[in-house]
Scaffold this motif. Structure first.
Motif, PDB file in Angstrom:
ATOM      1  N   GLY A 165      31.923  53.798  89.956  1.00 45.19           N
ATOM      2  CA  GLY A 165      33.264  54.067  89.444  1.00 45.19           C
ATOM      3  C   GLY A 165      33.555  55.561  89.400  1.00 45.19           C
ATOM      4  N   ASP A 166      34.709  55.908  88.868  1.00 43.67           N
ATOM      5  CA  ASP A 166      35.129  57.310  88.821  1.00 43.67           C
ATOM      6  C   ASP A 166      34.150  58.201  88.063  1.00 43.67           C
ATOM      7  OD1 ASP A 166      37.323  56.683  90.297  1.00 43.67           O
ATOM      8  OD2 ASP A 166      38.797  57.172  88.759  1.00 43.67           O
ATOM      9  N   ALA A 167      33.517  57.662  87.034  1.00 45.07           N
ATOM     10  CA  ALA A 167      32.627  58.477  86.210  1.00 45.07           C
ATOM     11  C   ALA A 167      31.442  59.017  87.003  1.00 45.07           C
ATOM     12  CB  ALA A 167      32.125  57.662  85.024  1.00 45.07           C
ATOM     13  N   SER A 168      31.045  58.335  88.088  1.00 43.21           N
ATOM     14  CA  SER A 168      29.887  58.793  88.865  1.00 43.21           C
ATOM     15  C   SER A 168      30.264  59.839  89.910  1.00 43.21           C
ATOM     16  CB  SER A 168      29.211  57.609  89.545  1.00 43.21           C
ATOM     17  OG  SER A 168      30.066  57.050  90.516  1.00 43.21           O
ATOM     18  N   LEU A 169      31.553  60.071  90.105  1.00 46.18           N
ATOM     19  CA  LEU A 169      32.002  61.055  91.099  1.00 46.18           C
ATOM     20  C   LEU A 169      32.004  62.455  90.502  1.00 46.18           C
ATOM     21  CD1 LEU A 169      35.048  59.121  92.586  1.00 46.18           C
ATOM     22  CD2 LEU A 169      32.818  59.453  93.637  1.00 46.18           C
ATOM     23  N   PRO A 170      31.816  63.489  91.348  1.00 46.22           N
ATOM     24  CA  PRO A 170      31.919  64.857  90.846  1.00 46.22           C
ATOM     25  C   PRO A 170      33.315  65.111  90.268  1.00 46.22           C
ATOM     26  CG  PRO A 170      30.998  64.830  93.065  1.00 46.22           C
ATOM     27  CD  PRO A 170      31.461  63.446  92.764  1.00 46.22           C
ATOM     28  N   ALA A 171      33.409  65.995  89.304  1.00 44.07           N
ATOM     29  CA  ALA A 171      34.683  66.268  88.621  1.00 44.07           C
ATOM     30  C   ALA A 171      35.777  66.677  89.606  1.00 44.07           C
ATOM     31  CB  ALA A 171      34.480  67.350  87.560  1.00 44.07           C
ATOM     32  N   HIS A 172      35.443  67.539  90.568  1.00 40.44           N
ATOM     33  CA  HIS A 172      36.456  67.983  91.526  1.00 40.44           C
ATOM     34  C   HIS A 172      36.930  66.841  92.417  1.00 40.44           C
ATOM     35  CE1 HIS A 172      36.484  72.138  90.390  1.00 40.44           C
ATOM     36  NE2 HIS A 172      35.183  72.259  90.584  1.00 40.44           N
ATOM     37  N   ALA A 173      36.061  65.894  92.724  1.00 38.44           N
ATOM     38  CA  ALA A 173      36.466  64.744  93.547  1.00 38.44           C
ATOM     39  C   ALA A 173      37.457  63.875  92.795  1.00 38.44           C
ATOM     40  CB  ALA A 173      35.245  63.933  93.959  1.00 38.44           C
ATOM     41  N   ARG A 174      37.282  63.748  91.482  1.00 41.66           N
ATOM     42  CA  ARG A 174      38.209  62.942  90.677  1.00 41.66           C
ATOM     43  C   ARG A 174      39.600  63.564  90.630  1.00 41.66           C
ATOM     44  NH1 ARG A 174      33.537  62.512  87.246  1.00 41.66           N
ATOM     45  NH2 ARG A 174      34.447  63.996  85.802  1.00 41.66           N
ATOM     46  N   GLU A 175      39.706  64.852  90.916  1.00 38.48           N
ATOM     47  CA  GLU A 175      41.014  65.520  90.924  1.00 38.48           C
ATOM     48  C   GLU A 175      41.829  65.172  92.165  1.00 38.48           C
ATOM     49  OE1 GLU A 175      40.271  69.686  90.515  1.00 38.48           O
ATOM     50  OE2 GLU A 175      39.262  69.444  88.596  1.00 38.48           O
ATOM     51  N   VAL A 176      41.178  64.722  93.237  1.00 36.48           N
ATOM     52  CA  VAL A 176      41.883  64.333  94.457  1.00 36.48           C
ATOM     53  C   VAL A 176      42.542  62.985  94.187  1.00 36.48           C
ATOM     54  CG1 VAL A 176      41.640  63.775  96.911  1.00 36.48           C
ATOM     55  CG2 VAL A 176      40.243  65.587  95.899  1.00 36.48           C
ATOM     56  N   GLN A 177      43.852  62.901  94.362  1.00 38.40           N
ATOM     57  CA  GLN A 177      44.601  61.719  93.948  1.00 38.40           C
ATOM     58  C   GLN A 177      44.616  60.576  94.955  1.00 38.40           C
ATOM     59  OE1 GLN A 177      46.101  61.406  90.802  1.00 38.40           O
ATOM     60  NE2 GLN A 177      44.774  63.172  90.519  1.00 38.40           N
ATOM     61  N   GLY A 178      44.212  60.798  96.192  1.00 40.80           N
ATOM     62  CA  GLY A 178      44.323  59.777  97.224  1.00 40.80           C
ATOM     63  C   GLY A 178      43.471  58.546  96.980  1.00 40.80           C
ATOM     64  N   PHE A 179      43.595  57.559  97.864  1.00 40.45           N
ATOM     65  CA  PHE A 179      42.843  56.308  97.794  1.00 40.45           C
ATOM     66  C   PHE A 179      41.355  56.605  97.742  1.00 40.45           C
ATOM     67  CE2 PHE A 179      40.693  52.925 100.282  1.00 40.45           C
ATOM     68  CZ  PHE A 179      40.900  51.872  99.404  1.00 40.45           C
ATOM     69  N   GLN A 180      40.664  56.104  96.719  1.00 36.64           N
ATOM     70  CA  GLN A 180      39.239  56.345  96.489  1.00 36.64           C
ATOM     71  C   GLN A 180      38.912  57.844  96.437  1.00 36.64           C
ATOM     72  OE1 GLN A 180      37.005  54.054  95.694  1.00 36.64           O
ATOM     73  NE2 GLN A 180      38.451  52.394  95.916  1.00 36.64           N
ATOM     74  N   HIS A 181      39.887  58.646  96.017  1.00 41.27           N
ATOM     75  CA  HIS A 181      39.748  60.098  95.891  1.00 41.27           C
ATOM     76  C   HIS A 181      39.527  60.778  97.244  1.00 41.27           C
ATOM     77  CE1 HIS A 181      39.921  59.638  91.589  1.00 41.27           C
ATOM     78  NE2 HIS A 181      39.029  58.674  91.701  1.00 41.27           N
ATOM     79  N   LEU A 182      40.027  60.160  98.297  1.00 37.08           N
ATOM     80  CA  LEU A 182      40.005  60.731  99.639  1.00 37.08           C
ATOM     81  C   LEU A 182      41.448  60.881 100.118  1.00 37.08           C
ATOM     82  CD1 LEU A 182      37.171  58.550 101.182  1.00 37.08           C
ATOM     83  CD2 LEU A 182      37.029  60.989 100.651  1.00 37.08           C
ATOM     84  N   LEU A 183      41.669  61.768 101.058  1.00 41.47           N
ATOM     85  CA  LEU A 183      43.024  61.970 101.580  1.00 41.47           C
ATOM     86  C   LEU A 183      43.222  61.325 102.948  1.00 41.47           C
ATOM     87  CD1 LEU A 183      43.679  65.633 100.435  1.00 41.47           C
ATOM     88  CD2 LEU A 183      44.584  63.515  99.475  1.00 41.47           C
ATOM     89  N   THR A 184      42.377  60.371 103.290  1.00 40.68           N
ATOM     90  CA  THR A 184      42.450  59.718 104.588  1.00 40.68           C
ATOM     91  C   THR A 184      43.837  59.139 104.852  1.00 40.68           C
ATOM     92  OG1 THR A 184      40.127  59.191 104.384  1.00 40.68           O
ATOM     93  CG2 THR A 184      41.368  57.970 106.036  1.00 40.68           C
ATOM     94  N   PHE A 185      44.460  58.560 103.830  1.00 42.10           N
ATOM     95  CA  PHE A 185      45.789  57.967 103.972  1.00 42.10           C
ATOM     96  C   PHE A 185      46.870  58.849 103.368  1.00 42.10           C
ATOM     97  CE2 PHE A 185      42.888  54.326 104.101  1.00 42.10           C
ATOM     98  CZ  PHE A 185      43.306  53.719 105.266  1.00 42.10           C
ATOM     99  N   SER A 186      46.550  60.109 103.138  1.00 46.17           N
ATOM    100  CA  SER A 186      47.446  61.048 102.483  1.00 46.17           C
ATOM    101  C   SER A 186      47.670  60.584 101.050  1.00 46.17           C
ATOM    102  CB  SER A 186      48.751  61.212 103.259  1.00 46.17           C
ATOM    103  OG  SER A 186      49.489  62.300 102.755  1.00 46.17           O
ATOM    104  N   ASP A 187      48.733  61.042 100.405  1.00 51.02           N
ATOM    105  CA  ASP A 187      48.996  60.651  99.027  1.00 51.02           C
ATOM    106  C   ASP A 187      50.428  61.005  98.675  1.00 51.02           C
ATOM    107  OD1 ASP A 187      48.148  59.502  96.614  1.00 51.02           O
ATOM    108  OD2 ASP A 187      47.888  61.479  95.719  1.00 51.02           O
ATOM    109  N   GLY A 188      50.890  60.489  97.590  1.00 51.82           N
ATOM    110  CA  GLY A 188      52.223  60.803  97.103  1.00 51.82           C
ATOM    111  C   GLY A 188      53.315  60.070  97.865  1.00 51.82           C
TER     112      GLY A 188
END
Length: 139
Positions: free
Chosen positions: A49-72
């Motif tokens: 879950g989110d708690a196991s991800l690095p803090a900076h990764a949790r700041e990325v808002q995209g799907f699963q905290h990745l920008l593969t599909f962009s965001d917003g």
């Protein structure tokens, strides 16, 4: 953010018509965001879950905290379909076939960059290609 002289910068002026590039490929593989294993294929990093991800990764808002599909507002409208379709295809393939490298387990693979990074066997001619052997699994 602070400049080298110590001044605090909290905004940037962009003239009308400026183009802004978001380096999605770079952010998705950034050690500053994902830590020292950023460039490793490690699906288990999302299992806790989110708690196991690095803090900076949790700041990325995209799907699963990745920008593969962009965001917003301009995020990919086909994201849910693409993810579901990929899961279905992967399930059918993994359930029905055994995969192995054509040239054995020691085959070295490199990354070829085009619009998207693609695999290629080291020393192979041409573009992306990853020759594999498939054996149908009898149920």
């Amino acid at each position: 953010m602070k400049t080298a002289s110590g001044a605090l910068v909290d905004s940037v002026f962009l003239p009308k018509g400026s183009r802004v590039l978001i380096p999605m490929h770079t952010i998705n593989r950034s050690k500053a965001v994902w830590g020292p294993t950023a460039k490793s294929f490690d699906p288990s990093r999302w299992l806790g879950g989110d708690a196991s991800l690095p803090a900076h990764a949790r700041e990325v808002q995209g799907f699963q905290h990745l920008l593969t599909f962009s965001d917003g507002a301009r995020a990919c409208i086909g994201r849910a379909f693409a993810v579901t379709e990929s899961k279905v295809v992967l399930y059918v393939l993994v359930r029905n076939f055994e995969f192995s490298m054509r040239d054995g387990d020691g085959t070295k693979v490199e990354r070829v960059f085009s619009f998207l990074p693609r695999p290629r066997v080291v020393g192979a001619e041409g573009g992306a290609a990853m020759p594999m052997r498939l054996r149908r699994v009898e149920a």
